[in-house]
Design an enzyme around this catalytic site. Structure first.
Site, PDB file in Angstrom:
ATOM      1  N   ASP A   1      49.847 -18.370   8.604  1.00 48.77           N
ATOM      2  CA  ASP A   1      48.538 -18.805   9.082  1.00 48.77           C
ATOM      3  C   ASP A   1      47.786 -19.594   8.003  1.00 48.77           C
ATOM      4  O   ASP A   1      47.789 -19.199   6.831  1.00 48.77           O
ATOM      5  CB  ASP A   1      47.730 -17.544   9.450  1.00 48.77           C
ATOM      6  CG  ASP A   1      46.429 -17.859  10.156  1.00 48.77           C
ATOM      7  OD1 ASP A   1      46.492 -18.392  11.274  1.00 48.77           O
ATOM      8  OD2 ASP A   1      45.365 -17.556   9.599  1.00 48.77           O
TER       9      ASP A   1
ATOM     10  N   GLU B   1      51.596 -23.148   9.260  1.00 53.11           N
ATOM     11  CA  GLU B   1      50.486 -23.714  10.007  1.00 53.11           C
ATOM     12  C   GLU B   1      49.582 -24.341   8.954  1.00 53.11           C
ATOM     13  O   GLU B   1      48.813 -23.658   8.297  1.00 53.11           O
ATOM     14  CB  GLU B   1      49.712 -22.647  10.785  1.00 53.11           C
ATOM     15  CG  GLU B   1      48.688 -23.291  11.704  1.00 53.11           C
ATOM     16  CD  GLU B   1      47.312 -22.659  11.684  1.00 53.11           C
ATOM     17  OE1 GLU B   1      46.517 -22.991  12.556  1.00 53.11           O
ATOM     18  OE2 GLU B   1      46.993 -21.865  10.782  1.00 53.11           O
TER      19      GLU B   1
HETATM   20  C1  GLC Z   1      44.777 -20.141  12.495  1.00 55.58           C
HETATM   21  C2  GLC Z   1      44.930 -19.436  13.825  1.00 55.58           C
HETATM   22  C3  GLC Z   1      43.586 -19.352  14.465  1.00 55.58           C
HETATM   23  C4  GLC Z   1      42.656 -18.584  13.566  1.00 55.58           C
HETATM   24  C5  GLC Z   1      42.632 -19.173  12.145  1.00 55.58           C
HETATM   25  C6  GLC Z   1      42.007 -18.240  11.167  1.00 55.58           C
HETATM   26  O1  GLC Z   1      44.357 -21.451  12.635  1.00 55.58           O
HETATM   27  O2  GLC Z   1      45.859 -20.117  14.618  1.00 55.58           O
HETATM   28  O3  GLC Z   1      43.647 -18.788  15.739  1.00 55.58           O
HETATM   29  O4  GLC Z   1      41.354 -18.630  14.081  1.00 55.58           O
HETATM   30  O5  GLC Z   1      43.927 -19.413  11.676  1.00 55.58           O
HETATM   31  O6  GLC Z   1      42.857 -17.158  10.891  1.00 55.58           O
END
Ligand code: GLC
Length: 543
Positions: free
Chosen positions: A214, A281
């Site tokens: 994440d 991500e």
């Molecule tokens: C990522 C997740 C999202 C979340 C963010 C903070 O972008 O996909 O849903 O709000 O991280 O953890």
């Protein structure tokens, strides 16, 4: 240390299709109106029949749910409303029985404010060891009444919240790049580093095959926490220049994690060390910067958000494909295509809504699934769900409150899946529709799995056919598709490999096919031998 690869053939993840499960909205096993792990396990054969290779399940950890579970109070436990550790083991075992690899979320940037570390930090004095795991700082201004710098939260408003001093009165501020309930960890603290290695080992021991990391680009902040300056966030393509994004120290950390994944023993059923995967991500939009996350010895995949962000336009899509392939190829990594997620507006709605949006979403699905590389598919895309309207008083996304009710946020793609029947909750739960944690639209009877099951024209049938054909026509390991099409971008074509050519018509006029081309699959019925507007066709060329 070199990274071992599987003994022979192409690593599974290079060409894998991974299905994202948002567990509270997938299926409810105990009738309380909230999806849970037993519900997911019971419905997992849906993924088997769909033909995907892996499942990624978003956070199922104990959480006060200030941000859909991305505010974690205990990174190695299971949220009581989702089940038990035994339920997680049963989910992993069932997935492995179905031949699915299992990815889970690693959320290293922040914890919940309910995490024991943060509670201890609040109860401790400024400058204490407990506070040093987070980013506490004195405020600016004569009395410390201003935030320590100008950074903004991703959900709106300042990225800092002031806490009371232990003895009363206003005290220090702490950093939260997301909601105030998600305090950022200090990744230069050795206990933080050590704890996440413990967390990785914990889940590897329970049989997971990989991690989705994440906000992987935000863990380190520039030393001294300098102001970002006026106009921050305005040029998204240059966001790697932000003092809280894309810092150099990320890369040695990811190499450490990769070595851990490649060497830690695997329990039965899981992929062996060397075949586990990490997917970043990382909202880094400079393709060359993003490629660094997947350079040798680091992660294997990084979500390609450029595809998701691209409007329905042939010229722009061609540019996205060409730039993405070139930058990933330079580091030997596959492109990891993403058309949707639990954070995005669903494609049917994004591409115009209604019949037109559905038609384009079908064409986009075939385009993405033909491209060489890995692909991530979010639950409900295979049903062609539109973004749902969630009434104001049912919205949960922190964006809604933090934006002063200007942004509705992401709840519209997080409503429960429709499985069967003609009225909400459409088989999602045995609870009444009113007792489900999000309301579903009243007009989804035609979108259930049951309604689409035997309809050859359905989105579900399209996805099943596409995934079967994709498997039968694997892309060569080092595939770099050469895109073809006119300068006006009205259509785009490429060869996935020798057995599959993909052509998308973005323009208004039908595109005629060559006489000998065999049609394998089309997102909309063809007009004779011509591909109509907003349609993708998969072909086998006459040789
Ligand atoms: C990522 C997740 C999202 C979340 C963010 C903070 O972008 O996909 O849903 O709000 O991280 O953890």
């Amino acid at each position: 240390m070199s990274t071992p690869e599987p003994e022979s053939g192409t690593p599974w993840w290079r060409d894998a299709v991974c299905y994202e499960v948002y567990p509270r909205s997938f299926a409810d096993g105990n009738g309380d109106g909230v999806g849970d792990l037993p519900g997911v396990t019971a419905r997992l054969d849906h993924l088997g029949r769909l033909g995907v290779d892996a499942v990624w399940i978003t956070p199922f950890y104990p959480s006060p749910l200030a941000d859909g579970g991305y505010d974690i109070a205990d990174h190695t436990a299971v949220a009581p409303d989702l089940g038990t550790e035994a339920d997680f083991d049963a989910f992993v075992a069932r997935a492995h029985d179905l031949g699915l690899r299992v990815l889970i979320d690693l959320v290293p940037n922040h914890t919940s404010d309910a995490h024991p570390w943060f509670r201890e930090a609040l109860a401790s004095a400024p400058g204490s060891a407990a506070r040093s795991r987070y980013l506490f700082r004195p405020g600016r201004g004569a009395n410390g009444e201003l935030p320590p710098n100008d950074w903004q939260s991703a959900f709106g408003g300042p990225a800092w919240t002031r806490v009371p001093a232990p003895g009363g009165g206003p005290g220090e501020w702490y950093l939260h790049l997301h909601a105030p309930e998600q305090p950022d960890l200090d990744w230069r603290h050795p206990e933080v580093v050590a704890d996440f290695e413990r967390i990785l080992r914990h889940w590897l021991d329970r049989g997971v095959d990989g991690f989705r990391v994440d906000v992987a680009h935000t863990l380190f902040k520039a030393p001294g926490l300098p102001d970002a300056g006026p106009g921050q966030h305005q040029d998204i393509l240059r966001n790697h220049l932000m003092p809280y994004y894309d810092q150099e120290e990320l890369h040695p950390l990811f190499r450490t994690w990769r070595r851990l994944l490649d060497t830690h023993p695997a329990p039965p059923g899981a992929v062996p060390p060397g075949q586990r995967v990490m997917v970043a991500e990382a909202a880094v939009f400079d393709p060359a910067r993003l490629a660094r996350y997947v350079s040798p010895g680091e992660m294997q995949q990084a979500f390609n958000f450029a595809f998701l962000e691209c409007p329905w336009d042939g010229t722009e899509m061609r540019g996205v494909v060409e730039r993405s392939v070139a930058s990933m190829r330079a580091v030997g990594a596959p492109v990891t295509w993403v058309a949707s997620s639990h954070d995005a507006i669903r494609p049917v709605t994004r591409y115009g809504g209604g019949a037109l949006g559905l038609r384009r979403a079908r064409a986009a699905a075939l385009l993405m699934l033909a491209l060489p590389g890995a692909a991530y598919l979010y639950q409900g895309e295979e049903l062609g769900l539109p973004q749902a309207h969630v009434p104001d008083d049912r919205l949960r996304d922190p964006l809604w409150e933090r934006s002063g009710h200007r942004e509705r946020g992401r709840d519209g793609c997080r409503v429960p899946l429709p499985w069967e029947g003609t009225a909400a909750p459409y088989g999602f739960s045995t609870a009444t529709a009113d007792d489900c944690w999000f309301p579903q639209p009243g007009d989804w009877a035609d979108l259930t799995v049951e309604a689409q099951e035997d309809d050859p024209a359905s989105m579900l049938a399209l996805y099943r056919s596409a995934l079967r054909l994709r498997h039968a026509a694997p892309a060569p390991a080092d595939a770099a598709p050469v895109t073809e099409g006119p300068a006006d971008g009205s259509w785009l074509a490429f060869d996935r490999g020798p057995g599959l050519r993909c052509l998308t018509n973005f323009g208004p006029d039908p595109v005629p096919l060559a006489a000998g081309d065999e049609i394998l699959l089309a997102s909309t019925p063809l007009e004779g031998r011509a591909v109509p507007a907003d349609t993708t066709v998969w072909l086998r060329r006459s040789s």
